[in-house]
Scaffold this motif. Structure first.
Motif, PDB file in Angstrom:
ATOM      1  N   GLU A  85      47.074  43.147  41.839  1.00 54.20           N
ATOM      2  CA  GLU A  85      46.456  44.011  42.841  1.00 54.20           C
ATOM      3  C   GLU A  85      46.996  45.435  42.730  1.00 54.20           C
ATOM      4  O   GLU A  85      46.236  46.416  42.794  1.00 54.20           O
ATOM      5  CB  GLU A  85      46.713  43.455  44.243  1.00 54.20           C
ATOM      6  N   ARG A  86      48.300  45.556  42.551  1.00 59.56           N
ATOM      7  CA  ARG A  86      48.913  46.885  42.432  1.00 59.56           C
ATOM      8  C   ARG A  86      48.392  47.608  41.178  1.00 59.56           C
ATOM      9  O   ARG A  86      48.050  48.795  41.222  1.00 59.56           O
ATOM     10  CB  ARG A  86      50.436  46.742  42.369  1.00 59.56           C
ATOM     11  N   GLN A  87      48.309  46.883  40.052  1.00 61.01           N
ATOM     12  CA  GLN A  87      47.823  47.494  38.815  1.00 61.01           C
ATOM     13  C   GLN A  87      46.343  47.838  38.909  1.00 61.01           C
ATOM     14  O   GLN A  87      45.900  48.857  38.373  1.00 61.01           O
ATOM     15  CB  GLN A  87      48.071  46.551  37.630  1.00 61.01           C
ATOM     16  N   ALA A  88      45.570  46.993  39.599  1.00 58.30           N
ATOM     17  CA  ALA A  88      44.139  47.266  39.757  1.00 58.30           C
ATOM     18  C   ALA A  88      43.918  48.566  40.516  1.00 58.30           C
ATOM     19  O   ALA A  88      43.023  49.359  40.173  1.00 58.30           O
ATOM     20  CB  ALA A  88      43.467  46.100  40.487  1.00 58.30           C
ATOM     21  N   GLN A  89      44.730  48.801  41.528  1.00 65.86           N
ATOM     22  CA  GLN A  89      44.602  50.041  42.298  1.00 65.86           C
ATOM     23  C   GLN A  89      45.072  51.242  41.482  1.00 65.86           C
ATOM     24  O   GLN A  89      44.445  52.304  41.493  1.00 65.86           O
ATOM     25  CB  GLN A  89      45.404  49.923  43.594  1.00 65.86           C
ATOM     26  N   ARG A  90      46.176  51.054  40.756  1.00 62.96           N
ATOM     27  CA  ARG A  90      46.742  52.160  39.982  1.00 62.96           C
ATOM     28  C   ARG A  90      45.823  52.596  38.849  1.00 62.96           C
ATOM     29  O   ARG A  90      45.724  53.788  38.528  1.00 62.96           O
ATOM     30  CB  ARG A  90      48.103  51.742  39.418  1.00 62.96           C
ATOM     31  N   LEU A  91      45.135  51.625  38.215  1.00 58.38           N
ATOM     32  CA  LEU A  91      44.336  51.910  37.024  1.00 58.38           C
ATOM     33  C   LEU A  91      42.837  51.888  37.297  1.00 58.38           C
ATOM     34  O   LEU A  91      42.044  51.785  36.360  1.00 58.38           O
ATOM     35  CB  LEU A  91      44.663  50.883  35.930  1.00 58.38           C
ATOM     36  N   SER A  92      42.448  51.985  38.560  1.00 56.00           N
ATOM     37  CA  SER A  92      41.049  51.764  38.934  1.00 56.00           C
ATOM     38  C   SER A  92      40.071  52.673  38.194  1.00 56.00           C
ATOM     39  O   SER A  92      38.921  52.297  37.951  1.00 56.00           O
ATOM     40  CB  SER A  92      40.873  51.944  40.447  1.00 56.00           C
ATOM     41  N   HIS A  94      40.303  53.578  35.100  1.00 54.78           N
ATOM     42  CA  HIS A  94      40.278  53.309  33.660  1.00 54.78           C
ATOM     43  C   HIS A  94      40.098  51.830  33.320  1.00 54.78           C
ATOM     44  O   HIS A  94      39.581  51.508  32.250  1.00 54.78           O
ATOM     45  CB  HIS A  94      41.575  53.809  33.019  1.00 54.78           C
ATOM     46  N   VAL A  95      40.537  50.939  34.224  1.00 54.89           N
ATOM     47  CA  VAL A  95      40.523  49.500  33.927  1.00 54.89           C
ATOM     48  C   VAL A  95      39.961  48.739  35.129  1.00 54.89           C
ATOM     49  O   VAL A  95      40.343  49.001  36.274  1.00 54.89           O
ATOM     50  CB  VAL A  95      41.948  48.976  33.613  1.00 54.89           C
ATOM     51  N   ILE A  96      39.062  47.803  34.859  1.00 49.69           N
ATOM     52  CA  ILE A  96      38.577  46.883  35.890  1.00 49.69           C
ATOM     53  C   ILE A  96      39.183  45.514  35.613  1.00 49.69           C
ATOM     54  O   ILE A  96      38.913  44.904  34.559  1.00 49.69           O
ATOM     55  CB  ILE A  96      37.038  46.786  35.884  1.00 49.69           C
ATOM     56  N   LEU A  97      40.051  45.050  36.524  1.00 55.82           N
ATOM     57  CA  LEU A  97      40.654  43.723  36.393  1.00 55.82           C
ATOM     58  C   LEU A  97      39.774  42.736  37.156  1.00 55.82           C
ATOM     59  O   LEU A  97      39.795  42.688  38.381  1.00 55.82           O
ATOM     60  CB  LEU A  97      42.085  43.725  36.944  1.00 55.82           C
ATOM     61  N   ARG A  98      38.998  41.959  36.439  1.00 57.80           N
ATOM     62  CA  ARG A  98      38.036  41.029  37.039  1.00 57.80           C
ATOM     63  C   ARG A  98      38.726  39.677  37.224  1.00 57.80           C
ATOM     64  O   ARG A  98      38.725  38.830  36.348  1.00 57.80           O
ATOM     65  CB  ARG A  98      36.821  40.928  36.121  1.00 57.80           C
ATOM     66  N   ARG A  99      39.328  39.491  38.408  1.00 60.58           N
ATOM     67  CA  ARG A  99      40.176  38.314  38.648  1.00 60.58           C
ATOM     68  C   ARG A  99      39.364  37.116  39.116  1.00 60.58           C
ATOM     69  O   ARG A  99      38.497  37.234  39.976  1.00 60.58           O
ATOM     70  CB  ARG A  99      41.263  38.654  39.669  1.00 60.58           C
ATOM     71  N   GLN A 100      39.687  35.961  38.532  1.00 56.91           N
ATOM     72  CA  GLN A 100      39.055  34.697  38.907  1.00 56.91           C
ATOM     73  C   GLN A 100      40.134  33.623  39.020  1.00 56.91           C
ATOM     74  O   GLN A 100      41.091  33.616  38.244  1.00 56.91           O
ATOM     75  CB  GLN A 100      38.023  34.261  37.872  1.00 56.91           C
ATOM     76  N   ARG A 101      39.951  32.701  39.959  1.00 60.31           N
ATOM     77  CA  ARG A 101      40.853  31.552  40.131  1.00 60.31           C
ATOM     78  C   ARG A 101      40.137  30.280  39.714  1.00 60.31           C
ATOM     79  O   ARG A 101      38.947  30.115  39.998  1.00 60.31           O
ATOM     80  CB  ARG A 101      41.293  31.432  41.593  1.00 60.31           C
ATOM     81  N   TRP A 102      40.833  29.392  39.041  1.00 59.32           N
ATOM     82  CA  TRP A 102      40.256  28.092  38.702  1.00 59.32           C
ATOM     83  C   TRP A 102      41.170  26.988  39.239  1.00 59.32           C
ATOM     84  O   TRP A 102      42.385  27.037  39.072  1.00 59.32           O
ATOM     85  CB  TRP A 102      40.059  27.951  37.192  1.00 59.32           C
ATOM     86  N   PRO A 103      40.599  25.977  39.933  1.00 60.23           N
ATOM     87  CA  PRO A 103      41.410  24.882  40.482  1.00 60.23           C
ATOM     88  C   PRO A 103      41.974  24.016  39.357  1.00 60.23           C
ATOM     89  O   PRO A 103      41.246  23.647  38.428  1.00 60.23           O
ATOM     90  CB  PRO A 103      40.407  24.086  41.336  1.00 60.23           C
ATOM     91  N   GLU A 104      43.261  23.699  39.441  1.00 60.59           N
ATOM     92  CA  GLU A 104      43.868  22.869  38.408  1.00 60.59           C
ATOM     93  C   GLU A 104      43.248  21.479  38.348  1.00 60.59           C
ATOM     94  O   GLU A 104      43.313  20.814  37.330  1.00 60.59           O
ATOM     95  CB  GLU A 104      45.381  22.771  38.638  1.00 60.59           C
ATOM     96  N   SER A 105      42.629  21.054  39.456  1.00 64.34           N
ATOM     97  CA  SER A 105      41.956  19.753  39.480  1.00 64.34           C
ATOM     98  C   SER A 105      40.577  19.813  38.828  1.00 64.34           C
ATOM     99  O   SER A 105      39.930  18.784  38.645  1.00 64.34           O
ATOM    100  CB  SER A 105      41.809  19.264  40.923  1.00 64.34           C
ATOM    101  N   ALA A 106      40.110  21.008  38.491  1.00 66.50           N
ATOM    102  CA  ALA A 106      38.773  21.163  37.903  1.00 66.50           C
ATOM    103  C   ALA A 106      38.852  22.093  36.692  1.00 66.50           C
ATOM    104  O   ALA A 106      38.361  23.238  36.733  1.00 66.50           O
ATOM    105  CB  ALA A 106      37.795  21.714  38.941  1.00 66.50           C
ATOM    106  N   PRO A 107      39.445  21.629  35.595  1.00 66.37           N
ATOM    107  CA  PRO A 107      39.610  22.499  34.418  1.00 66.37           C
ATOM    108  C   PRO A 107      38.286  22.946  33.805  1.00 66.37           C
ATOM    109  O   PRO A 107      38.255  23.930  33.072  1.00 66.37           O
ATOM    110  CB  PRO A 107      40.408  21.625  33.444  1.00 66.37           C
ATOM    111  N   GLN A 108      37.174  22.246  34.121  1.00 65.39           N
ATOM    112  CA  GLN A 108      35.879  22.675  33.594  1.00 65.39           C
ATOM    113  C   GLN A 108      35.531  24.072  34.086  1.00 65.39           C
ATOM    114  O   GLN A 108      34.862  24.840  33.386  1.00 65.39           O
ATOM    115  CB  GLN A 108      34.790  21.686  34.014  1.00 65.39           C
ATOM    116  N   GLN A 109      36.003  24.427  35.279  1.00 71.84           N
ATOM    117  CA  GLN A 109      35.735  25.776  35.789  1.00 71.84           C
ATOM    118  C   GLN A 109      36.417  26.839  34.930  1.00 71.84           C
ATOM    119  O   GLN A 109      35.888  27.936  34.738  1.00 71.84           O
ATOM    120  CB  GLN A 109      36.178  25.893  37.244  1.00 71.84           C
ATOM    121  N   LEU A 110      37.610  26.509  34.421  1.00 74.42           N
ATOM    122  CA  LEU A 110      38.279  27.421  33.495  1.00 74.42           C
ATOM    123  C   LEU A 110      37.467  27.550  32.212  1.00 74.42           C
ATOM    124  O   LEU A 110      37.238  28.660  31.713  1.00 74.42           O
ATOM    125  CB  LEU A 110      39.692  26.928  33.179  1.00 74.42           C
TER     126      LEU A 110
END
Length: 340
Positions: A85-92, A94-110
């Motif tokens: 979050e800090r880096q996303a704000q600092r580099l907004s 020049h860089v877009i950090l497109r963050r996604q979470r995947w559940p460890e119980s559902a590796p297909q999402q990864l």
């Protein structure tokens, strides 16, 4: 003479970048129609040859980076989230950090996130388990020319990706060496708790610990590794079982099961030597109270900075790559920050 020198420069650049002279000409004159991978190769060769004046920018817009993290509520992942979050704000700009979470119980999402990006990406930062489907997906991404950073686990079957983190085998060996020095005069076994052996980092930490304990404290039994998946209830139950079976001289937790360990030890009024990972606020309190013995820290904030710097360097935005691997820190009560 000028045309001869220019042609010689194009020829040399094309040879070193393994592309045609027309491709070099298109890149250096910003005419477009060249893939990101070839563009980066040509720009890297041009800089190496000292062709800097008038060199085109690597991007006409912001660099898009996919960040794929496991959906975990542990202190380590909280620190990673805060750092991103800090880096996303600092580099907004020049860089877009497109963050996604995947559940460890559902590796297909990864796997879906790896194989089907929402749009074009210029780089990727990922925490991934050690399994063949993930290896295949990551190898395909790297082969298409997308610079890829692995956090936490160095997947040796993924060729071309860079690992940004500490040497986990050395971390486990360090824990084993310190534990072996302390438990020599204590009766009982040592409990080895891990998150999941599906992650290469935990495999490496466990292996390093077991190898060194076998060398320096061969008479001390090791219980485990016991997979507790960073689950406090499972971790508490594992420690309680170990305490019921025999005296417990030590505990080494490669993951984030500290609340469960603390609860079990407090209930049994036991005080084994205890080594864990991550310099969290909880661990600082446990170190100050004398409940934990020491903590090995991999500096998630530094990992995030180094991961982004690696991608920026790969895309020609900055000149110097980060220094890898990252240094591991050993934290004890004596070197904690002073309390206000």
């Amino acid at each position: 003479m000028g045309n001869t020198l220019k042609r010689h420069g194009l020829l040399k650049g094309a040879e070193l970048a393994s592309v045609s002279m027309s491709t070099v000409d298109r890149v250096l004159n910003a005419r477009g129609g060249v893939s990101d991978l070839k563009r980066r190769k040509v720009l890297a060769v041009a800089r190496a040859l000292g062709i800097r004046p008038g060199l085109p920018e690597t991007f006409s817009g912001p660099m898009i980076v996919d960040v794929l993290l496991a959906d975990s509520a542990t202190d380590h992942f909280k620190r990673l989230d805060t750092a991103f979050e800090r880096q996303a704000q600092r580099l907004s700009a020049h860089v877009i950090l497109r963050r996604q979470r995947w559940p460890e119980s559902a590796p297909q999402q990864l796997l879906d996130a790896l194989r089907k990006p929402r749009s074009r990406r210029h780089g990727m930062i990922v925490i991934a388990p050690d399994n063949p489907c993930v290896h295949q997906a990551l190898n395909a991404i790297v082969q298409r020319g997308t610079p890829t950073v692995l956090l936490t686990s160095n997947l040796t079957n993924v060729q071309g990706a860079v690992y940004v983190g500490i040497d986990n085998h050395t971390a486990g060996r360090s824990a084993g060496r310190l534990m072996s020095q302390w438990v020599g005069q204590r009766p009982g076994a040592v409990l080895l708790v891990v998150n999941s052996l599906g992650y290469f980092a935990h495999q490496e930490r466990a292996k390093g610990f077991i190898d060194v304990m076998a060398q320096h404290a061969p008479a001390t039994p090791i219980l485990g590794p016991v997979e507790c998946f960073d689950n406090n209830e499972l971790t508490q139950a594992a420690v309680t079982r170990a305490l019921a079976g025999q005296p417990l001289a030590g505990v080494y937790d490669t993951g984030s099961g500290s609340p469960g360990i603390h609860a079990a030890l407090a209930q049994a009024q036991a005080t084994p030597l205890w080594i864990g990972h991550e310099a969290s606020a909880l661990h600082a309190n446990l170190l100050r109270a004398g409940v934990m013995s020491l903590v090995l820290d991999q500096d998630p904030e530094g990992q995030v900075q180094a991961a982004i710097d690696y991608l920026l360097h790969q895309q020609g935005v900055i000149d110097a790559p980060p220094m890898l691997p990252l240094a591991m820190k050993i934290v004890i009560d004596e070197n904690l920050p002073k309390q206000a």
